[in-house]
Design a protein around this motif. Structure first.
Motif, PDB file in Angstrom:
ATOM      1  N   ARG A 207      30.678  33.676  47.040  1.00  0.00           N
ATOM      2  CA  ARG A 207      29.489  33.717  47.890  1.00  0.00           C
ATOM      3  C   ARG A 207      29.626  32.802  49.094  1.00  0.00           C
ATOM      4  NH1 ARG A 207      24.864  33.265  43.114  1.00  0.00           N
ATOM      5  NH2 ARG A 207      24.976  35.451  42.400  1.00  0.00           N
ATOM      6  N   CYS A 208      30.439  31.763  48.952  1.00  0.00           N
ATOM      7  CA  CYS A 208      30.681  30.834  50.068  1.00  0.00           C
ATOM      8  C   CYS A 208      31.702  31.372  51.060  1.00  0.00           C
ATOM      9  CB  CYS A 208      31.173  29.491  49.522  1.00  0.00           C
ATOM     10  SG  CYS A 208      29.938  28.556  48.603  1.00  0.00           S
ATOM     11  N   GLY A 209      32.285  32.525  50.778  1.00  0.00           N
ATOM     12  CA  GLY A 209      33.252  33.118  51.679  1.00  0.00           C
ATOM     13  C   GLY A 209      34.695  32.879  51.306  1.00  0.00           C
ATOM     14  N   ILE A 210      34.944  32.319  50.142  1.00  0.00           N
ATOM     15  CA  ILE A 210      36.310  32.072  49.678  1.00  0.00           C
ATOM     16  C   ILE A 210      36.819  33.309  48.958  1.00  0.00           C
ATOM     17  CG2 ILE A 210      37.739  30.660  48.149  1.00  0.00           C
ATOM     18  CD1 ILE A 210      35.772  28.358  48.754  1.00  0.00           C
ATOM     19  N   ASP A 211      37.985  33.775  49.360  1.00  0.00           N
ATOM     20  CA  ASP A 211      38.542  34.993  48.791  1.00  0.00           C
ATOM     21  C   ASP A 211      38.994  34.764  47.355  1.00  0.00           C
ATOM     22  OD1 ASP A 211      40.971  37.033  48.365  1.00  0.00           O
ATOM     23  OD2 ASP A 211      39.646  37.820  49.925  1.00  0.00           O
ATOM     24  N   LEU A 212      38.758  35.760  46.512  1.00  0.00           N
ATOM     25  CA  LEU A 212      39.129  35.652  45.107  1.00  0.00           C
ATOM     26  C   LEU A 212      40.614  35.375  44.937  1.00  0.00           C
ATOM     27  CD1 LEU A 212      38.264  35.888  42.127  1.00  0.00           C
ATOM     28  CD2 LEU A 212      38.674  38.352  42.300  1.00  0.00           C
ATOM     29  N   THR A 213      41.454  35.915  45.818  1.00  0.00           N
ATOM     30  CA  THR A 213      42.901  35.705  45.707  1.00  0.00           C
ATOM     31  C   THR A 213      43.289  34.260  45.992  1.00  0.00           C
ATOM     32  OG1 THR A 213      43.249  36.351  48.019  1.00  0.00           O
ATOM     33  CG2 THR A 213      43.378  38.100  46.358  1.00  0.00           C
TER      34      THR A 213
END
Length: 249
Positions: A207-213
């Protein structure tokens, strides 16, 4: 000193400490390696462990930045001067001459690194801080120093697993409403619910914009693994896992 390395990408090093071979079969609540100064351990033992940690990193002991955590959403920026560290649960810096440290014993230690902008952070995320937004507050403070969420690498250190984290129905309902149904673990009929705090953290980070990868998880449970301190296994008056983050240039 035994450690579990955490993957935060280039430009930083991160790890969590283990209790040590001599402590695995000990019932001593502080037996082994502990740098936490506010859970009842002998000050001399804490000081010895801090000197060992500093030597391992290759820095002075006064370069270890260790807050007094209170399950808050308070984030301290380590700039030219050291701020007050009382009641602080996350640290952010661009400095490469200090090591950021949080102490946990089932809560989540979370480390962050934007190697392009040279901004790092570390957070202690217990259930209360996680629910109240400590991870979002940490990312926001990193962004104020120039970090870009999509370029931040994150690692979650050893913490209690969902299978071990039994809660009541009201707690599970609050977490499910806040983080989605994926945080509730499947359990047999008639059993108390279980919540996966790691899953909640990953949802919040996305949700903070950090990519799951860009998010890695140690996958190690502090309660299951006797090599680690655990408040649920040993009680709150016990040692703590130290998770350490330092920029490397």
């Amino acid at each position: 000193m035994e450690i579990l390395r955490l993957d935060v990408g280039a430009g930083a090093t991160a790890f969590s400490t283990m209790r040590g071979d001599e402590a695995y079969d000990s019932n001593g609540a502080y037996a082994g390696f502990n740098v936490c100064h506010y859970t009842g351990d002998a000050p001399a033992h804490v000081a010895d462990c801090r000197r060992e940690l500093a030597a391992y990193i290759g820095t002075d002991v006064n370069r270890l930045v260790i807050p007094r955590q209170t399950h808050s959403v308070n984030v301290a920026v380590i700039g030219d001067r050291l701020p007050c560290l009382e009641g602080v649960d996350a640290l952010v810096t661009t400095r490469d001459d200090v090591a950021l440290v949080v102490n946990t014993a089932d809560c989540l230690p979370v480390v962050f690194n934007d190697s392009r902008r040279g901004v790092i952070a570390i957070a202690h995320a217990g259930w209360r801080g996680l629910y109240d937004g400590i991870l979002a507050a940490t990312v926001a403070e990193m962004a104020r120093l120039g970090a870009v969420p999509r370029d931040i690498r994150v690692a979650i250190g050893p913490c209690i697993c969902g299978a071990c984290y039994e809660v009541d129905e009201a707690f599970a309902g609050r977490f499910e409403a806040r983080f989605g149904s994926g945080v509730r673990m499947p359990v047999a009929s008639g059993h108390k619910p279980h919540v996966d705090l790691r899953a909640a953290a990953i949802t919040e980070l996305q949700r903070c914009g950090i990519d799951l990868t860009g998010i890695s998880d140690s996958g190690v449970c502090s309660r299951c693994d006797g090599r680690l301190f655990s408040a649920r296994r040993q009680g709150v008056r016990s040692g703590r896992i130290a998770t350490v983050l330092k920029r490397v240039v």
